[in-house]
Design a protein around this motif. Sequence first.
Motif, short mmCIF file in Angstrom:
data_model
loop_
_atom_site.label_atom_id
_atom_site.label_comp_id
_atom_site.label_asym_id
_atom_site.label_seq_id
_atom_site.Cartn_x
_atom_site.Cartn_y
_atom_site.Cartn_z
N MET B 1 -2.32 7.91 -7.15
CA MET B 1 -2.28 7.74 -5.53
C MET B 1 -3.68 7.66 -4.84
SD MET B 1 0.43 7.20 -4.18
CE MET B 1 0.60 7.30 -2.41
N GLU B 2 -4.51 8.67 -5.40
CA GLU B 2 -5.88 8.60 -4.67
C GLU B 2 -6.74 7.30 -5.27
OE1 GLU B 2 -7.42 10.33 -2.35
OE2 GLU B 2 -5.46 11.11 -1.99
N GLN B 3 -7.20 6.59 -4.43
CA GLN B 3 -7.86 5.47 -4.90
C GLN B 3 -9.47 5.55 -4.18
OE1 GLN B 3 -5.38 2.25 -3.46
NE2 GLN B 3 -5.32 1.42 -5.50
N THR B 4 -10.22 5.02 -4.99
CA THR B 4 -11.61 4.96 -4.76
C THR B 4 -11.97 3.70 -3.74
OG1 THR B 4 -12.72 3.57 -6.13
CG2 THR B 4 -12.62 6.31 -6.40
N PHE B 5 -12.96 3.79 -2.74
CA PHE B 5 -13.18 2.75 -1.58
C PHE B 5 -13.59 1.48 -2.82
CE2 PHE B 5 -16.22 0.31 0.89
CZ PHE B 5 -15.24 0.28 2.01
N SER B 6 -13.92 1.67 -3.80
CA SER B 6 -14.23 0.34 -4.28
C SER B 6 -13.12 -0.30 -5.01
CB SER B 6 -15.29 0.38 -5.47
OG SER B 6 -14.90 1.56 -6.39
N GLU B 7 -12.30 0.51 -5.25
CA GLU B 7 -11.03 0.31 -5.86
C GLU B 7 -10.08 -0.64 -5.06
OE1 GLU B 7 -9.64 3.34 -9.70
OE2 GLU B 7 -9.11 3.67 -7.48
N VAL B 8 -10.10 0.14 -3.74
CA VAL B 8 -9.24 -0.57 -2.57
C VAL B 8 -9.90 -2.10 -2.30
CG1 VAL B 8 -8.80 -0.65 -0.12
CG2 VAL B 8 -8.59 1.53 -1.86
N ILE B 9 -11.20 -2.06 -2.39
CA ILE B 9 -11.82 -3.41 -1.82
C ILE B 9 -11.51 -4.46 -3.06
CG2 ILE B 9 -14.25 -4.54 -1.97
CD1 ILE B 9 -13.56 -2.83 0.67
N SER B 10 -11.42 -4.02 -4.24
CA SER B 10 -11.47 -4.90 -5.21
C SER B 10 -9.94 -5.30 -5.40
CB SER B 10 -11.98 -4.62 -6.61
OG SER B 10 -11.32 -3.19 -7.04
N SER B 11 -8.91 -4.58 -4.86
CA SER B 11 -7.58 -4.84 -5.01
C SER B 11 -7.19 -5.93 -3.70
CB SER B 11 -6.79 -3.70 -4.80
OG SER B 11 -6.87 -3.18 -3.47
N ILE B 12 -7.97 -6.14 -2.85
CA ILE B 12 -7.71 -7.21 -1.66
C ILE B 12 -8.07 -8.58 -2.30
CG2 ILE B 12 -8.53 -8.02 0.45
CD1 ILE B 12 -9.37 -5.18 1.05
N PRO B 13 -6.79 -9.19 -2.27
CA PRO B 13 -6.81 -10.74 -2.60
C PRO B 13 -7.94 -11.73 -1.61
CG PRO B 13 -4.83 -10.41 -1.68
CD PRO B 13 -5.47 -8.95 -1.59
N TRP B 14 -9.23 -11.59 -2.11
CA TRP B 14 -10.33 -12.26 -1.20
C TRP B 14 -9.96 -13.76 -0.98
CZ3 TRP B 14 -12.09 -9.46 2.34
CH2 TRP B 14 -12.51 -7.86 2.02
N GLY B 15 -9.56 -14.26 -2.01
CA GLY B 15 -9.35 -15.72 -1.96
C GLY B 15 -8.40 -16.11 -0.89
N ILE B 16 -7.50 -15.31 -0.55
CA ILE B 16 -6.60 -15.62 0.43
C ILE B 16 -7.01 -15.11 1.81
CG2 ILE B 16 -4.11 -14.80 1.37
CD1 ILE B 16 -3.52 -14.89 -1.97
N VAL B 17 -7.43 -13.83 1.81
CA VAL B 17 -7.87 -13.23 3.21
C VAL B 17 -9.10 -13.94 3.68
CG1 VAL B 17 -8.41 -11.10 4.16
CG2 VAL B 17 -6.80 -11.26 2.48
N ALA B 18 -10.11 -14.09 2.84
CA ALA B 18 -11.40 -14.77 3.31
C ALA B 18 -11.51 -15.68 4.27
CB ALA B 18 -12.26 -15.01 1.98
N PRO B 19 -10.59 -16.83 3.73
CA PRO B 19 -10.52 -17.94 5.15
C PRO B 19 -10.45 -17.44 6.21
CG PRO B 19 -9.57 -18.65 3.26
CD PRO B 19 -9.72 -17.36 2.92
N LEU B 20 -9.32 -16.51 6.46
CA LEU B 20 -8.80 -16.11 7.60
C LEU B 20 -10.00 -15.38 8.40
CD1 LEU B 20 -5.01 -15.23 7.06
CD2 LEU B 20 -5.80 -17.15 8.31
N LEU B 21 -10.60 -14.57 7.62
CA LEU B 21 -11.54 -13.79 8.09
C LEU B 21 -12.78 -14.42 8.72
CD1 LEU B 21 -12.18 -10.70 5.67
CD2 LEU B 21 -11.13 -10.74 8.29
#
Lengths: 258, 72
Positions: B1-21
Amino acid sequence: MQWMTLFQKETLENWRNFKWLWVPITFILVAALDPVTTHYLPVILEKSGELPEGAILDLPTPTPPEAFLLSFGQLNLLGVAVVLLMTMGIIAAERKSGVTELILVKPVSYTAYITAKWASTLVLIFFSLFLGLLTSWYYVNILYGDLAFSIMIGSFFLYSVWITFVLTISIFMNVFFKTPGLVGFLSVALIILINSLNGLVSRFIDGYPPQINAYIREYVINGSTSGDLWLTLIITLLLIGVLLISSVLIFRKKELAA
Amino acid sequence: MEQTFSEVISSIPWGIVAPLLVIQSILLIVALVDWFRIESTNGPKWVWLIIILFFNIPGPILYFLIGRRNDG
């Protein structure tokens, strides 16, 4: 000639007040957010930690056409709201502040004044709508699966007729009242009324403008439409024409009286 | 359950989220630039700064729709 000058003046004004930036961006966000968030809904629910231990989530995954249609749901709500709020002062505010008089003391035709405003806003909205639907189509293809590009183009053309109708209603209201807030409120009320009568009116006659949305739904899901799509389009275009011409006539009468 | 910050960051699909950001940031920046340059807004100017900064997407849009004076 004169019309082009007025058209360019309106377009320049839309650049200066950043409409060419924020309206397309708004449409992109409005159209793209729903397909994206729906795809990640299970993850979002899981991460938010509100669920009890052992809860099973079984959300149906939308098909690509269904996901694409989510955009139209948002556009009908937020896109239409943006169009109406953006244009509520387009003529009303100018009449209130006296800019209209400054323009119309010169030999400028009333028809050119109204239609140039209408056309320049229309170009902006079409551009924004296209970018919005293109983004939505892009995300649907990545997240849900293939959706034909022609479906996007076709639904864009159908929806642009509806959004033109919405814009023309706002222009029509602008001619009647000088208070932008009142214009906005009445156009929103009228659009809601027209939409809510859809179920009732559609039962008796074909060609009622909001039916376009049902045709878009059918077109995106099946790739073709049954029934009188063309009749609806022609009636809507005729109504747009009538509204625009009466706007000019009423505007001329009001300004000559003033 | 416990995730480190970097794990959370790398689990985000940036290819999809980045354009919207990126698009959202452009909207925010344009609204801020306009807010700095404009003389007066509908209602107190500082309130609009708070709205632009703290209401992520609707804030800048509302500023352009309502906050900017249409007649000036």
